[in-house]
Write a protein that holds these residues in place. Sequence first.
Motif, PDB file in Angstrom:
ATOM      1  N   ILE A  68       0.810  -1.231   0.000  1.00 59.44           N
ATOM      2  CA  ILE A  68       0.000   0.000   0.000  1.00 59.44           C
ATOM      3  C   ILE A  68       0.839   1.275   0.000  1.00 59.44           C
ATOM      4  N   CYS A  75      -3.513   9.369  -2.185  1.00 63.69           N
ATOM      5  CA  CYS A  75      -4.738   9.675  -1.444  1.00 63.69           C
ATOM      6  C   CYS A  75      -4.910  11.166  -1.191  1.00 63.69           C
ATOM      7  N   LYS A  95      -7.384  -6.308   2.824  1.00 61.15           N
ATOM      8  CA  LYS A  95      -8.533  -5.916   3.652  1.00 61.15           C
ATOM      9  C   LYS A  95      -8.185  -5.970   5.139  1.00 61.15           C
ATOM     10  N   TRP A  97      -5.427  -5.043   6.381  1.00 61.04           N
ATOM     11  CA  TRP A  97      -4.800  -3.748   6.671  1.00 61.04           C
ATOM     12  C   TRP A  97      -5.813  -2.611   6.591  1.00 61.04           C
ATOM     13  N   VAL A  98      -6.635  -2.606   5.563  1.00 61.23           N
ATOM     14  CA  VAL A  98      -7.628  -1.533   5.400  1.00 61.23           C
ATOM     15  C   VAL A  98      -8.544  -1.450   6.617  1.00 61.23           C
ATOM     16  N   ASP A  99      -8.926  -2.610   7.155  1.00 56.30           N
ATOM     17  CA  ASP A  99      -9.820  -2.645   8.314  1.00 56.30           C
ATOM     18  C   ASP A  99      -9.079  -2.506   9.631  1.00 56.30           C
ATOM     19  N   GLU A 128      -1.692   6.916   6.863  1.00 55.55           N
ATOM     20  CA  GLU A 128      -2.342   5.599   6.873  1.00 55.55           C
ATOM     21  C   GLU A 128      -3.858   5.745   6.925  1.00 55.55           C
ATOM     22  N   ARG A 132      -6.564   4.431   4.079  1.00 57.26           N
ATOM     23  CA  ARG A 132      -7.670   3.533   4.435  1.00 57.26           C
ATOM     24  C   ARG A 132      -9.018   4.134   4.040  1.00 57.26           C
ATOM     25  N   ILE A 135      -9.538   4.109   0.076  1.00 56.42           N
ATOM     26  CA  ILE A 135      -9.780   2.821  -0.587  1.00 56.42           C
ATOM     27  C   ILE A 135     -11.244   2.434  -0.409  1.00 56.42           C
TER      28      ILE A 135
END
Length: 261
Positions: A68, A75, A95, A97-99, A128, A132, A135
């Motif tokens: 990422i 972003c 996911k 990491w995203v969550d 970060e 997140r 995305i």
Amino acid sequence: MMDSSPHKVYHVHGFDSRQYLEHYFSDKPDMAFGDDVLKFPIDNLRHVFAVGHINGDILIDLSVGSFIHHLYSACEFFKNIIVLKANNRCIMELKRWVDDRTGAFYWGHTSSLLQEKEENSDQFQVQEAKVRSAIQHVVKYDLEKENMTDPLVLPPADCVIITGLLDYISKDQDDYIRHLRKFSRLLKPGGHLILMGGLDKTYFTVGKDKFHSFTYNEDFVRKALVGEGFIIDYCKVKERTAVSDLIDYKAVIFIAAHKEK
């Protein structure tokens, strides 16, 4: 053509996505690729986005594995990021990491790369959180389908980032150009493409498995882009500094281009 050795193929066989991150992107002392695959992309992405021409509502990311760090700068300039992945293991890893779930891959060692200019100790946590939030979707694709995200139809993107993927899914020059053409259809007229890859590379390793890589040079990729209607705005090549037999690239390349309207 793809060589006759029994190398696996990324989008056909898949790989252990966590082991891939540990090999090439971790903070372990024996991780040899920091300058080439962490610092080089971050520095060049920060540069091309800072110029101010590449921005908009939608960015589509087509990259190998589940890293990422190449989205830190993006972003700031795009409201929504759509990530496309070839297999479920990569989707699950991303996911996690995203969550912000327990066991997600740690990217804190890249914070120093962000702070070189910002000089802000909180910058990494802020960045970060921004990634997140940006995305919006992580979608599986199938290269054999005309619409590779069928039944989903993606909105036209202002920018597409391709990191390593064309190297690993293409068996020869014609295949590379065919995939490039397919991915470029994701762009709006006049949209921007950011392309990163390894030059003169024949394989990469994950665990005990070797995977195929299409071998090409800077001249080939430049001609391929121009042939598909792109105007190259920026190109940077960095000679390899990593000492490791996990992968055999000679240099890494970063190209920013835009599609003629």
